[in-house]
Motif scaffolding. Structure first.
Motif, PDB file in Angstrom:
ATOM      1  N   PRO A 176      29.080 -89.295 -47.749  1.00  0.00           N
ATOM      2  CA  PRO A 176      28.442 -90.056 -48.551  1.00  0.00           C
ATOM      3  C   PRO A 176      27.272 -89.953 -49.412  1.00  0.00           C
ATOM      4  O   PRO A 176      27.485 -90.510 -50.318  1.00  0.00           O
ATOM      5  N   MET A 177      26.643 -89.325 -48.869  1.00  0.00           N
ATOM      6  CA  MET A 177      25.231 -89.003 -49.573  1.00  0.00           C
ATOM      7  C   MET A 177      25.175 -88.428 -50.406  1.00  0.00           C
ATOM      8  O   MET A 177      24.680 -89.293 -52.097  1.00  0.00           O
ATOM      9  N   ASN A 213      29.667 -98.265 -45.915  1.00  0.00           N
ATOM     10  CA  ASN A 213      29.985 -98.205 -44.752  1.00  0.00           C
ATOM     11  C   ASN A 213      29.446 -96.789 -44.427  1.00  0.00           C
ATOM     12  O   ASN A 213      28.326 -97.037 -43.451  1.00  0.00           O
ATOM     13  N   GLU A 214      29.732 -95.842 -44.804  1.00  0.00           N
ATOM     14  CA  GLU A 214      29.435 -94.329 -44.107  1.00  0.00           C
ATOM     15  C   GLU A 214      27.586 -93.835 -45.052  1.00  0.00           C
ATOM     16  O   GLU A 214      26.848 -93.149 -44.236  1.00  0.00           O
ATOM     17  N   THR A 216      24.106 -93.385 -45.737  1.00  0.00           N
ATOM     18  CA  THR A 216      22.415 -94.225 -45.729  1.00  0.00           C
ATOM     19  C   THR A 216      21.840 -95.367 -46.291  1.00  0.00           C
ATOM     20  O   THR A 216      22.151 -95.913 -47.389  1.00  0.00           O
ATOM     21  N   GLU A 217      20.549 -95.722 -45.825  1.00  0.00           N
ATOM     22  CA  GLU A 217      20.582 -97.151 -46.043  1.00  0.00           C
ATOM     23  C   GLU A 217      20.218 -97.164 -47.332  1.00  0.00           C
ATOM     24  O   GLU A 217      20.562 -98.184 -48.324  1.00  0.00           O
ATOM     25  N   PRO A 247      28.391-107.309 -44.790  1.00  0.00           N
ATOM     26  CA  PRO A 247      27.855-107.531 -44.144  1.00  0.00           C
ATOM     27  C   PRO A 247      26.622-106.640 -44.140  1.00  0.00           C
ATOM     28  O   PRO A 247      26.119-106.857 -43.426  1.00  0.00           O
ATOM     29  N   HIS A 251      21.611-105.385 -42.389  1.00  0.00           N
ATOM     30  CA  HIS A 251      21.033-104.667 -42.304  1.00  0.00           C
ATOM     31  C   HIS A 251      19.392-105.046 -42.265  1.00  0.00           C
ATOM     32  O   HIS A 251      19.092-106.115 -42.808  1.00  0.00           O
TER      33      HIS A 251
END
Lengths: 800, 438
Positions: A176-177, A213-214, A216-217, A247, A251
């Motif tokens: 994801p990153m 979903n996966e 980092t912020e 969703p 955060h």
């Protein structure tokens, strides 16, 4: 647990640089490392340690990661000023990019991307290609960003080497990153390019929403920001997207929340079902309110954005006005913004509460805030007709406190209320008249006079009151004068005393009356003051500077998408040497040119700052050809927003710098308002080619033979191209490179030419090229072969 | 564009550069001069945290005696930039062991440069979790779980950790005793009018967690919030148990919490980072239990005397008590002499903040205390503007009390090895901005 690095700052001895040099070359590792730390410390406090370049770069080949990082940091800062020496680092970079340790591989690519020197960039491509396909996600995520860096330096290179496609593939990466960084890089590249590079299809959209979903912020922010450009096909798709984004509102990171809000607001445009919209509004309110418990700076950003959001969707926070009540200890910028939002949210339902708050604020200490609070009461009165009376009574209470600036501000807003609701509240005029003596600000006085004038027939002693103003007439600012004159035309008793002012206005009092009394612009509620298309644009920029300034990005970003689309005259645009971001708003573009047998420095000054700039001076550092200004620089004073184009005559061989010839021209420009600006320009040899460089064939052959073969140098010019022999001859002749002879050898054209360089040095040239195929082989024979590299540079520029 | 910064500067209060890092080429190295000249040396300082000068924009924050300034020339993401600064400071603090100030920066500048290189690339924030960064950015003095090994050798899978799906927890942790500590910390914010009506009142709470758990545990937290309970009873199709439930206005979670799952099932499930972190924040505006009532009367007797009477009532359970209660009653600047009578604690006049400060170390529940004071003012000849009467402010801490009524119902820990865990829960309510106008 704290370090003790501060000792590195404490070396201020005289022989510092030589001492550091010695330490850098020490054979002891620790001493070396300490020396590099001292260099970095000196760099931080602003000392020039660029002279240590070679010594620092020599420390680069080390196993010690910490030391390596420090050397890299040094390189990032100084490579640009030592482009020729930067090449020394290339080998280590390339080697590091193949290190077994992924941290080092990534570090090498990351650092190379930060060094904006052509020689380094050339060598970056291969390692970058490898790293984009590295097994380790850490290396891939670093390489993804590096593509954006490279695009910023050399967009063509990125496109030619196919990096964009590799980058697009990374969107489907399993990490994801990597995905997030690839999205960030592509989004940035898209922003500077006019071609569609990163188009979001419904397929990518759904893939990226899953990746959300996966991530980092920060990755979530990159993805949400990129996706907010996506236009859903229909209401159903929009609802789907929104459902997957909501969703994110939970955060803890405010940037994620704001980006999610931005995306939801965009998609809401398409959603037709009122239930869904109402539901979404309900969901967005709590997270927005929560932003107000963050750090004050973040609160400020949130409040500026909320200001926009409530203009578009007033229902979202309609019931939350209480959270915008100011706390006593809020910073002033937070209070001011809260006040704005309170005005926007004020309604008949909550106005009593709001007025109590405003009244409270009007007794606080900060004068600007107090004034704004008083003005807010007036704005509510104008906005809410039914509440106007209550607003007025609050204002009257405030006037009774007799604090000077509160009274004046109150009178100004009451005037506006009178204009909005004529002949409704004149019963309070008597109270207003009591505080006449305390008025000392022009706007307040003007307002009071307007009120008296307007309702003169209902005030028994209007003439007396006005007389008191007339005594101070000569000193009054224009605003008061004008209003007073208005009154006079309305008030026959005073006409004789006012004849001077009549003459000012008009000789005919009736005409004056018509003119003056007619100009009464309609006072309206200005709380939702943004134009709707501008508002939409700002909302699509939520969380960015644009939404904080309430200005579209073009209004403050100087580097627009197509910077070259500015055809101010038929000359080609000059290269920008001092961008306005560096020059505090001053932008300088310049180039050496040859006109009528003389060298000029063509300069374009652009003042993008807020102030007038004048007193420009220019100075050139020593250089190979000893170029210097032939006279003083004459630039007219530059108003903000204006430009000036100058041709500065130059002379040569004034202050020659010793050493091997190079193209560096260091320029310093100064004005009366700013510090001295330094920038580097490149001297292109062809400005020195003189008009008398033509050689006869025989002469050419003779000279060729007379020179030893060691004086012949040749080089391939990969970027040069000859599109047609005749055209090339004509084009080069314009640059004082003259045709001597030509012949054909297989499919290649051979051209023989001559030119005369600085101080009459002849250049005998042989060009070999296939027509319309990039790449020209250039051979030159000259008595001064040390000038050959510069000559090739010049030829390449001419043949581009 | 989510770019957050083109350059970042750390300056001391005099404007000297402590650290600077340029990330992008679009701003010059001397932009800090513009910041010094147009913001630091003018009255503008502190009036607005986002400013445009020339072609560049500046965002700045002051943290202890350091200004952190971010410079950009594009339409950058301001929210991202400020959040980045906040998190970076938290990261530095965790490396230095607490303080973040000028000295700490100078003493750790090499480390900071190294971290700055890691946590932001080309202006894009990267992983900022201290937990993970400490795996491979280690400096002398920084305790690392791998400090026994030579620091030259990087942890083999560090890079996978940085980019992993669980980017906040490293694998292979082992604890002899598996423990979890939960701290529910609430701040009550109150704004009350002089007539005793509540103008604004809310509770912002956070759940702080300290985890010492082996392996990769899955945790699930149950609270007594209404929506969560309803959903639970719905899923298990059994009626809701009676008992006090509360309504959370808003919750935000640490990045370890699965948000999609929270949205659909209303359960808080997560794989926690190791050590201490803030699991969630919440806000409540309805049904707040105010721990204290304050009834002030301030009478101005003539132009030189004030009579102040403040009664404070504790309205929480009789078995509980509040600690460190401080009531600050503002008085005019020209206060000359004060005399007090208090039923408990101590009161004195503090001229530097123009307040009567009344301190009560321990305040039991269901009791009340009063302070009466007489204040004499210096009479001034000039017609002074009336005193603005700033609000009374109050500080306190009430252990084992939550103003929201929030309770932890359960905390379940699953790990494949199936160990037992010990859970500890503490509650405390503090005063946020607790203001009473008078």
């Amino acid at each position: 647990m704290s370090g003790h690095d501060s000792k590195y700052f404490s070396t201020t001895k005289k022989g510092e640089i030589p001492e550091l040099k010695e330490e850098l070359n020490s054979q002891y590792k620790d001493k070396k490392k300490d020396a590099v730390k001292k260099v970095i410390a000196a760099m931080t406090v602003g000392k020039d340690v660029s002279s240590l370049f070679t010594d620092v770069v020599n420390c680069m080949q080390t196993e010690n990661l910490e030391l390596k990082k420090l050397v890299y940091l040094y390189l990032i800062n100084y490579a640009k000023s030592q482009p020729d020496l930067a090449i020394l680092a290339v080998n280590t970079f390339v080697k590091d990019s193949q290190d077994p340790n992924p941290l080092i591989r990534a570090l090498a690519v990351r650092t190379m991307g930060c060094i904006r020197v052509d020689k380094i960039t050339e060598y970056l491509c291969d390692p970058l290609q490898r790293c984009l396909k590295d097994d380790d996600p850490y290396v891939r995520k670093t390489a993804a960003i590096c593509v954006a860096k490279l695009y910023d330096i050399n967009a063509e290179l990125v496109e030619d080497r196919g990096f964009l496609d590799t980058l697009k593939d990374l969107i489907s990466d399993n990490n994801p990153m990597v995905v997030a960084n690839a999205v960030a890089a592509l989004a940035e590249i898209q922003e500077t390019s006019t071609r569609p590079i990163f188009e979001i299809t419904s397929h990518t959209l759904s893939k990226l929403l899953t990746a959300l979903n996966e991530c980092t912020e920060w990755g979530q922010v990159f993805i949400l920001d990129a996706l907010s450009r996506y236009k859903a096909a229909d209401a159903r798709e929009a609802e789907n997207i929104v459902e997957r984004v909501t969703p994110r509102l939970q955060h803890a990171n405010c940037a994620v929340v704001l980006s999610a809000v931005k995306m939801i607001l965009q998609q809401m445009e398409l959603i037709t079902s009122t239930d869904v919209v109402r539901n979404l509004c309900k969901k967005m309110a709590p997270p927005l309110v929560t932003l107000l418990s963050a750090e004050p700076e973040i609160q400020y950003v949130a409040l500026r954005n909320i200001n926009l959001i409530v203009q578009k969707r007033p229902t979202i926070l309609a019931h939350e006005i209480k959270v915008f009540f100011c706390k006593y200890n809020d910073p002033i910028y937070v209070k001011m913004e809260k006040l704005e939002i309170m005005i926007k949210l004020a309604s008949d339902r909550n106005i009593d509460q709001v007025l109590l708050e405003f009244k409270e604020y009007a007794t606080e200490v900060d004068v600007d805030f107090v004034r704004k609070a008083v003005r807010a009461i007036g704005r509510c009165a104008i906005k809410l007709e039914r509440a106007a009376e209550r607003c007025i009574s609050v204002l009257l209470e405030l006037i009774k406190i007799k604090v000077n600036y509160v009274v004046q501000e109150a009178i100004i807003v009451i005037k506006d209320i009178f204009r909005r609701y004529p002949n409704t509240y004149e019963s309070i005029i008597a109270t207003l008249c009591e505080s006449l003596d305390t008025l000392d600000e022009p706007e307040a006085k003007a307002s009071m006079i307007w009120i008296i004038g307007e309702y003169a027939e209902r005030i028994d002693n209007a003439d007396e009151l006005l007389e008191s103003f007339l005594e101070s007439f000569p000193e009054e600012p224009a605003m008061v004068v004008l209003n007073n004159a208005t009154v006079e035309t309305d008030n026959p008793d005073l006409r004789d005393r006012a004849y001077i002012y009549w003459r000012l206005l008009s000789t005919d009092p009736e005409a004056a009356k018509d003119v003056v009394l007619a100009e009464k612009p309609v006072i309206s509620d200005d709380s939702n003051n943004l134009d709707s298309s501008l508002l939409d644009e700002l909302l699509s920029n939520i969380a960015t500077l644009s939404s904080v300034y309430h200005k579209p990005p073009e209004a403050f970003v100087s580097r627009a998408k197509s910077a070259s689309a500015k055809p101010d005259d038929d000359e080609p645009p000059l290269p920008i040497l001092l961008p306005s971001s560096t020059g505090q708003g001053l932008q300088i573009s310049a180039q050496l040119v040859r006109r009528d047998g003389q060298v000029f420095y063509s300069l374009l000054f652009e003042n993008n700052s807020q102030m007038l700039l004048d007193g420009f001076m220019i100075q050139f550092n020593k250089n190979t050809f000893g170029l210097a200004a032939a006279g003083p620089l004459q630039v007219p004073p530059l108003q903000p927003g204006s430009t000036a184009r100058i041709l500065l005559p130059m002379i040569t061989f004034q202050n020659i710098s010793p050493g091997a010839p190079n193209t560096l021209l260091q320029v310093a420009v100064k004005d009366n308002q700013q510090p001295v600006w330094y920038f580097n320009d490149k001297i292109s040899l062809h400005v020195f080619f003189s008009e008398d460089g033509r050689m006869e064939r025989a002469n050419f052959l003779e000279t060729w033979k007379s020179l030893p073969d060691s004086n012949e140098v040749s080089k391939d010019l990969p970027a040069a191209v000859i599109h047609g022999v005749d055209a090339a001859i004509e084009h080069l002749a314009a640059a004082n490179v003259f045709f001597v002879a030509k012949r054909r050898n297989a499919d290649k054209e051979l051209l023989y030419m001559s030119a005369k360089g600085p101080s009459g040095v002849p250049f005998l040239i042989e060009l070999t090229a296939a027509v319309s195929v990039p790449g020209v082989k250039c051979a030159v024979k000259t008595p001064s072969p040390e000038l050959a590299p510069l000559f090739f540079d010049a030829m390449e520029t001419l043949l581009k | 564009m989510p770019v957050a910064a083109s350059a970042i500067y750390f300056l001391n209060l005099r404007g000297d550069v402590l650290i600077n890092r340029l990330y992008r080429d679009d701003v010059g190295g001397n932009m800090v001069d513009a910041f010094r000249m147009h913001i630091m040396q003018t009255k503008e300082l502190g009036t607005c945290p986002v400013r445009q000068i020339g072609g560049c924009s500046f965002f700045y924050m002051r943290i202890s005696n350091v200004y952190i300034v971010i410079v950009v020339s594009s339409n950058a993401n301001v929210a991202c930039a400020f959040k980045f600064v906040v998190e970076a400071v938290a990261l530095f603090k965790s490396y230095f062991g607490g303080a973040f100030d000028e000295d700490a920066i100078r003493n750790n500048f090499v480390l900071i440069y190294e971290l700055l290189d890691e946590i932001m690339d080309f202006g894009y924030p990267q992983n900022l979790s201290p937990e993970i960064l400490k795996l491979y950015i280690t400096q002398e003095g920084v305790r690392s779980p791998f400090s026994s090994k030579p620091s030259e050798k990087p942890v083999p899978n560090a890079t996978l950790q940085v980019t992993g799906a669980v980017g906040w927890r490293r694998e292979g942790l082992v604890y002899k005793k598996n423990e979890v500590f939960l701290d529910i910390v609430e701040s009550v914010n109150l704004l009350m009018s002089s007539k005793g009506s509540v103008l604004r009142c809310d509770v912002t709470g956070k759940i702080l967690m300290k985890c010492f758990l082996s392996g990769m545990p899955d945790l699930k937290l149950g609270l007594n919030d209404k929506i969560g309970l309803e959903k639970e009873s719905q899923l298990k199709s059994r009626p809701m148990k009676s008992g006090k439930t509360i309504e959370l206005d808003d919750v935000t979670f640490h990045q370890c919490v699965n948000l999609t799952r929270f949205n659909s099932e209303k359960t808080v499930s997560f794989v926690p980072p190791d050590g201490e972190f803030e699991l969630m924040k919440y806000r409540i505006t309805e049904g707040v239990n105010l721990p204290f009532r304050v009834l002030p009367t301030i009478k101005e007797l003539g132009r030189t005397r004030l009579e102040v009477n403040v009664k404070v009532k504790s309205v929480f359970g009789a078995k509980m008590f509040a600690l460190g209660v401080v009531v600050k009653v503002p008085v005019p600047k020209q206060t000359a002499k004060t005399s007090f009578q208090v039923t408990s604690g101590r009161a004195k006049y503090n001229a530097s903040i123009d307040c009567l400060v009344w301190k009560i170390r321990k305040f039991p529940g269901q009791t009340e205390a009063t302070m009466s004071a007489e204040v004499e003012l210096i009479s001034t000849m000039v017609e002074k503007k009336p005193w603005t009467r700033p609000p009374i402010q109050m500080e306190f801490q009430v252990p084992m009390f939550t103003a929201s009524g929030l309770r932890v119902r359960f905390l379940k820990v699953w790990e494949k090895s199936g160990y037992n865990t010990v859970e500890w829960v503490r509650y405390i309510t503090k005063a946020g901005s607790y203001e009473i106008r008078c």
